[in-house]
Design an enzyme around this catalytic site. Structure first.
Site, PDB file in Angstrom:
ATOM      1  N   GLU A 160      62.702  15.611 108.811  1.00  0.00           N
ATOM      2  CA  GLU A 160      61.292  15.563 109.515  1.00  0.00           C
ATOM      3  C   GLU A 160      60.379  15.099 108.628  1.00  0.00           C
ATOM      4  O   GLU A 160      60.489  14.626 107.764  1.00  0.00           O
ATOM      5  CB  GLU A 160      61.017  16.936 109.923  1.00  0.00           C
ATOM      6  CG  GLU A 160      60.774  17.981 108.850  1.00  0.00           C
ATOM      7  CD  GLU A 160      60.743  19.440 109.158  1.00  0.00           C
ATOM      8  OE1 GLU A 160      60.900  19.725 110.375  1.00  0.00           O
ATOM      9  OE2 GLU A 160      60.228  19.999 108.216  1.00  0.00           O
ATOM     10  N   ASP A 191      51.140  20.470 105.653  1.00  0.00           N
ATOM     11  CA  ASP A 191      51.877  19.185 106.246  1.00  0.00           C
ATOM     12  C   ASP A 191      50.880  18.087 106.141  1.00  0.00           C
ATOM     13  O   ASP A 191      50.077  17.233 107.059  1.00  0.00           O
ATOM     14  CB  ASP A 191      51.881  19.168 107.918  1.00  0.00           C
ATOM     15  CG  ASP A 191      52.875  20.609 108.214  1.00  0.00           C
ATOM     16  OD1 ASP A 191      53.964  20.544 107.469  1.00  0.00           O
ATOM     17  OD2 ASP A 191      52.694  21.256 109.064  1.00  0.00           O
TER      18      ASP A 191
END
Ligand SMILES: *[C@@H]1O[C@H](CO)[C@@H](O)[C@H](O)[C@H]1NC(C)=O
Ligand SMILES: *[C@@H]1O[C@H](CO)[C@@H](O)[C@H](O)[C@H]1NC(C)=O
Ligand SMILES: *[C@@H]1O[C@H](CO)[C@@H](O)[C@H](O)[C@H]1NC(C)=O
Ligand SMILES: *[C@@H]1O[C@H](CO)[C@@H](O)[C@H](O)[C@H]1NC(C)=O
Ligand SMILES: *[C@@H]1O[C@H](CO)[C@@H](O)[C@H](O)[C@H]1NC(C)=O
Ligand SMILES: *[C@@H]1O[C@H](CO)[C@@H](O)[C@H](O)[C@H]1NC(C)=O
Ligand SMILES: *[C@@H]1O[C@H](CO)[C@@H](O)[C@H](O)[C@H]1NC(C)=O
Ligand SMILES: *[C@@H]1O[C@H](CO)[C@@H](O)[C@H](O)[C@H]1NC(C)=O
Ligand SMILES: *[C@@H]1O[C@H](CO)[C@@H](O)[C@H](O)[C@H]1NC(C)=O
Ligand SMILES: *[C@@H]1O[C@H](CO)[C@@H](O)[C@H](O)[C@H]1NC(C)=O
Ligand SMILES: *[C@@H]1O[C@H](CO)[C@@H](O)[C@H](O)[C@H]1NC(C)=O
Ligand SMILES: *[C@@H]1O[C@H](CO)[C@@H](O)[C@H](O)[C@H]1NC(C)=O
Length: 597
Positions: A224, A47
């Site tokens: 997301e 991420d």
């Protein structure tokens, strides 16, 4: 600057199908075409979020239950990266990290931004065992820092918490319009999968507007990882969809107003390796930034698919991007863009040695030699599992200079941590092949006292190469009248990504020879290739190149998968009782083999 930008946009508009063909010749300020290899931040670097501040790039990645958490990396050439700090370095910043009891829980996707000379990191502490609609499942927060190198890289504020029933939060300042600051985040996706936004007061965390839905994506599960970027003509919203597995992809939409409506990019997904046979898979969760030459770049997470899936968890890759005014960006010249190990792009010129702060920290993927000198703390690359009992770790204690004394915790590293913390300190595996060694001096007196090295992905999946005190008979066999010390290799493989309390743990202990009296051994964990780890010890401290005894091997598949990444390091435990005997570790050396994919 104007002149340069004109050349740049002319150059780019002529070359949309061959994005870098004219970059090299356009101007002195452009750098030559350069080759580099992905991942750029290898091993347990999921991420990613990155920014540029002047000529320096900064990234943060997810850290789950590792503490210190949210590592901060820096680079000037986009290829060599060095960890310079951790956003989360004091338990007081976030005491509730200690309550996380799922390997998939903890610190999720952070976003780093820089505004008015201040760094901001927003992230979510996720209690993954709780239902999606339980508001206490999500703890969103913002950390700030005015001097990212201050306090040994640990100078981040306590967080300002804010309310949002979701995760992957990001920040956007609408400076051209009214200077308002907006949070973007992913709403609890099992319930209502959507990217939402609201205006925030950064000082208090209060919302200054209703929460609105910006976009629900193109139909992939789990929209997301949102970020908003402003170009002169529009607000560009970039998100991940498809979940963080093989269907992962990056999609975009844009709007005239920050609140929308958002119109999807005509060629979504803009970036994905899904449905390809690329070695790098699961590409997505990206962030965009530009360099001082005006070239744009994306970072994203990816996993390797070799003989073992995801051997080192999710890692950070770099992708060159062409972003013309009025257009959606094009990633690595493709629609969708693809990510390879060997890439070419207009990298910033390699910088002088002063490119990095003058610290002894190793570059990512480079050797590390930890000698625990007096009056130091363990280096910032070493992490605990949640919060340790700091009193169990002493650098250079009396009579043992240049060693780390670890007092074994009652809880072992398989335990859920609720009977107390475990005495665990490790670093990331950031190369497919490596060798890690440490000297252990240990004189256990009580049955089951144990100390050693571990290769660890989660509490239900690890290999432990350790010295443990066990019952022994006159023939030196385990299970009899008196106690003796053995080198063992324990494999913990719950064969489950779930780590609830009811997992069935298999603990076959391969037992090495009886060692009489105080033990003084070298331990070695090696990734001999992408699929096999080997575990050895030696009682010859004089010559690290000889006398290694192979205790056993293990399949990398047993410590792969999952959300996080593999750690290697040291631990001690009394297996149910606090140890009375200290374990002394010294010369923790980690040697990655470069260039192996
Ligand atoms: C683990 O977390 C879940 C939800 O977050 C909670 O229901 C459970 O009680 C926790 N377990 C322990 C041992 O605290
Ligand atoms: C903040 O968000 C809540 C929930 O959406 C909403 O009820 C409240 O009106 C918002 N505050 C402001 C100032 O808009
Ligand atoms: C953008 O916002 C302005 C002012 O609120 C409004 O006049 C305009 O119609 C909006 N544009 C779109 C495309 O919604
Ligand atoms: C991959 O292929 C599947 C099956 O055809 C399709 O549903 C999915 O959308 C594709 N994913 C991407 C990112 O192209
Ligand atoms: C991953 O690698 C294995 C073994 O080489 C192969 O069978 C599989 O198809 C690969 N998966 C993907 C998604 O490329
Ligand atoms: C780089 O991006 C920033 C905003 O992220 C923008 O202000 C700047 O104009 C961009 N520079 C170039 C050369 O595109
Ligand atoms: C690590 O440091 C120790 C102590 O300074 C030294 O003996 C050893 O040679 C070093 N190893 C490497 C690989 O630099
Ligand atoms: C390690 O801890 C787990 C969980 O508490 C326990 O089941 C196991 O028996 C312990 N291992 C040893 C060797 O004592
Ligand atoms: C246990 O000891 C016996 C001799 O009494 C020996 O033959 C046997 O191999 C030993 N077993 C193990 C597992 O070491
Ligand atoms: C782990 O689970 C998978 C899927 O259920 C199964 O195929 C595999 O045999 C299991 N591995 C072990 C070592 O039990
Ligand atoms: C990896 O190393 C092990 C142990 O030497 C060997 O058995 C195995 O064949 C190797 N695998 C590959 C893919 O090279
Ligand atoms: C181990 O020590 C810790 C800290 O001193 C204490 O809280 C804990 O209760 C002890 N555990 C056992 C099993 O004695």
């Amino acid at each position: 600057m104007q002149y340069l930008l004109k050349i740049l946009s002319l150059c780019l508009s002529l070359s949309s199908s061959l994005p870098f063909s004219c970059a090299a010749g356009a101007s002195q300020t452009f750098d030559k075409l350069a080759s580099y290899s992905n991942p750029i931040i290898s091993g347990f670097a999921p991420d990613p979020s990155c920014i540029r501040v002047e000529e320096q790039f900064f990234c943060v990645t997810s850290s789950f239950s590792a503490f210190p958490g949210i590592p901060v990396y820096t680079s000037r050439d986009l290829v060599q990266w060095k960890q310079i700090g951790n956003v989360l370095s004091r338990p007081e910043q976030l005491p509730t990290l200690s309550q996380v009891n799922q390997t998939t829980g903890g610190i999720w996707a952070a976003t780093i931004r820089h505004h008015d000379n201040r760094f901001f990191v927003t992230t979510t502490l996720v209690f993954d065992g709780k239902p999606q609609l339980d508001p206490t499942r999500w703890d969103n927060m913002i950390f700030t820092n005015d001097d990212i190198f201050s306090n040994n890289g640990n100078g981040w504020s306590d967080p300002v918490h804010f309310s949002f029933e979701g995760y992957d939060t990001s920040l956007f300042w609408d400076d051209d319009v009214d200077g308002k600051v907006y949070v973007q985040g992913s709403h609890a996706w099992h319930v209502f999968p959507a990217i939402q936004s609201f205006e925030i007061d950064l000082n208090t965390g209060k919302n200054l507007s209703e929460i609105i839905t910006l976009w629900t994506g193109t139909g992939g599960i789990a929209p997301e990882g949102p970020h908003i970027y402003k170009r002169s003509d529009a607000y560009y919203l970039m998100i991940a969809e498809g979940g963080t597995g093989l269907g992962h992809m990056e999609t975009m939409a844009r709007a005239e107003n920050i609140t929308g409506p958002y119109t999807p990019c005509p060629y979504n997904p803009v970036l994905t390796n899904a449905n390809t046979t690329e070695y790098l898979q699961t590409v997505g969760h990206a962030d965009l930034f530009n360099d001082t030459n005006g070239n744009w770049w994306a970072v994203a997470l990816a996993t390797r698919n070799g003989t073992v899936n995801f051997p080192m968890g999710r890692e950070t890759v770099l992708v060159p991007v062409v972003w013309e005014e009025g257009q959606f960006p094009v990633f690595n010249g493709g629609k969708p863009g693809r990510v390879h190990v060997s890439m070419t792009g207009p990298l910033p010129l390699k910088q002088s040695p002063t490119a990095f702060p003058d610290t002894i920290d190793p570059l990512v993927g480079h050797p590390q030699n930890v000698t625990f000198p007096p009056n130091t703390t363990p280096p910032r690359q070493l992490v605990y599992y949640r919060f340790p009992d700091f009193s169990s770790f002493t650098v250079s204690p009396d009579g043992h200079p240049n060693a780390l004394r670890i007092m074994g915790s009652a809880e072992n590293i398989t335990g859920d941590g609720f009977a107390g913390t475990s005495s665990f300190i490790m670093r990331r595996q950031d190369a497919l092949e490596f060798s890690a060694t440490s000297r252990l001096q240990f004189d256990p007196r009580v049955e089951n006292e144990e100390a050693g090295m571990s290769l660890f992905i989660q509490r239900t999946q690890h290999f432990d190469l350790s010295v443990v005190r066990l019952p022994v008979n006159n023939a030196g066999n385990v299970t009899a009248e008196r106690l003796g010390n053995f080198v063992i290799l324990r494999t913990i493989d719950a064969n489950s990504s779930s780590d609830g309390l009811h997992d069935t743990l298999s603990t076959p202990a391969v037992v090495g020879p009886l060692m009489e009296g105080p033990v003084d051994v070298l331990l070695k964990i090696q990734a001999v290739n992408a699929s096999t780890y080997s575990f050895s010890y030696s009682d010859n401290q004089k010559d690290k190149n000889s006398d290694w005894v192979l205790v056993g091997t293990g399949a990398a598949s047993e410590v792969s998968g999952g959300f996080t990444g593999t750690l290697v390091g040291m631990f001690a435990t009394g297996n149910g009782r606090n140890s009375t005997t200290p374990a002394y570790f010294s010369d923790f050396e980690y040697f990655p083999v470069e260039g192996v994919y």
